[in-house]
Enzyme design. Sequence first.
Site, PDB file in Angstrom:
ATOM      1  CB  CYS A  94      -9.664   5.651  26.519  1.00 23.53           C
ATOM      2  SG  CYS A  94     -10.392   4.439  25.527  1.00 23.53           S
ATOM      3  CG  HIS A 380     -14.780   7.258  24.431  1.00 21.55           C
ATOM      4  ND1 HIS A 380     -13.729   8.296  24.755  1.00 21.55           N
ATOM      5  CD2 HIS A 380     -14.404   6.102  24.825  1.00 21.55           C
ATOM      6  CE1 HIS A 380     -12.763   7.640  25.191  1.00 21.55           C
ATOM      7  NE2 HIS A 380     -12.885   6.191  25.199  1.00 21.55           N
ATOM      8  CB  CYS A 411     -11.188   3.542  32.367  1.00 24.45           C
ATOM      9  SG  CYS A 411     -12.642   3.824  31.602  1.00 24.45           S
TER      10      CYS A 411
END
Length: 425
Positions: A94, A380, A411
């Site tokens: 990510c 996301h 994160c």
Amino acid sequence: MSLPSVRRVAVIGGSRIPFARSDGPYATASNQDMLTAAVDGLVARHALREEGSVGELVAGAVLKHSRDFNLAREVVLGSTLDARTPAYDIQQACGTGLQAVMAVANKVMLGQLESGIAGGADTASDAPLGVNDELRRILLATRRATSLGGRLRALGRIRPRHVVPDVPRNAEPRTGLSMGEHAAVTARAWDIAREAQDELAAASHQRLAAAYERGFFQDLVVPFRGLARDQNLRPASTVEKLARLQPVFGLDGPNPTMTAGNSTPLTDGAAVALLASEEWAARRGVEPLAYLTACETAAVDFVRGDVAGGGDGLLMAPAHAVPRMLERAGLGLGDFDFVEVHEAFASQVLATLAAWEKRGIGTVPRERLNVAGSSLATGHPFAATGARIVATLARLLAERGRPGRGLISVCAAGGQGVTAILERD
């Protein structure tokens, strides 16, 4: 030999397609399709078609097919960028988009580039399906056989169970737990209440909706496949409505609090940001939105560390990266006008804020947190989130019309965190 002077890195602008829920409008769009659309939007907005306008493209994807092995370069060749623009792939789960930004920024800072595009794309709809591993071994044995009889014997070992594909799992290889299950452990460790999570989620939707309504994303989002706004956006979200949802993570423990409403959905999308030297911007008569002034990465031992105690949870690496970065910069959380914390889960954001406070670097007023909405509302697409946040934060700083500073915290899977600081004079 003289060392190169360090230059300031300007964030010029950004471009992304609206993010979509998986198996929706982008179900048949590839990483390359989506990333090309985002890049073309940036090229059109900033007149980047000419040879040499962009020094390099750095981008990546987390869920990649074999056809994506040279994704960034293929995007260049399929886009309106000059075909002679070099490109390469990068990946840190990510954190991919923000790491891509940092890679371009470092070269601009050292004078190796005048400008570059950074970002990423991911499609949860078109996740790669692997060949059953036993079948793969049989096929390799068949290929290595030196006679027809040997090949037939190898193929004769195929059984019906081998037809079942190897489906990718949203789980950490070292623990077997999904990201949501890990986040539930952290939520319990930090005693994160359900109502606080729902409040954060509702605010994310409401703030994203307000940002669209006032035209904030006009220069940042380009329509794609019938979408002009993020599909996951629910403007009417309230704490009361979210409270009706049943928990979906942490069901093996007491009082589970994490629901589909306060967790980020699987998403398809792409985003990029344009970075350059001040000289490049001046030659083009462009005013930078902001400047990238610091960055930091960290990782935690979420396998053997103090996971139950909350310090080493899978998504808690920014709790370590941000204090280090602020100490080096001589800053505290009170020195920031905006704080952008990627909302993998509402509980993860709240645990991170609590950890920062525990470490003594200050508190984040809610009116400064994710003021234009974040991942709970937008969605996301793993590798796209970093570039989305960089462009959004730079636009927020520019919109104020006065000096300011913004913090980014992302994160990532594998117990990692990527963080940065943007500033505007």
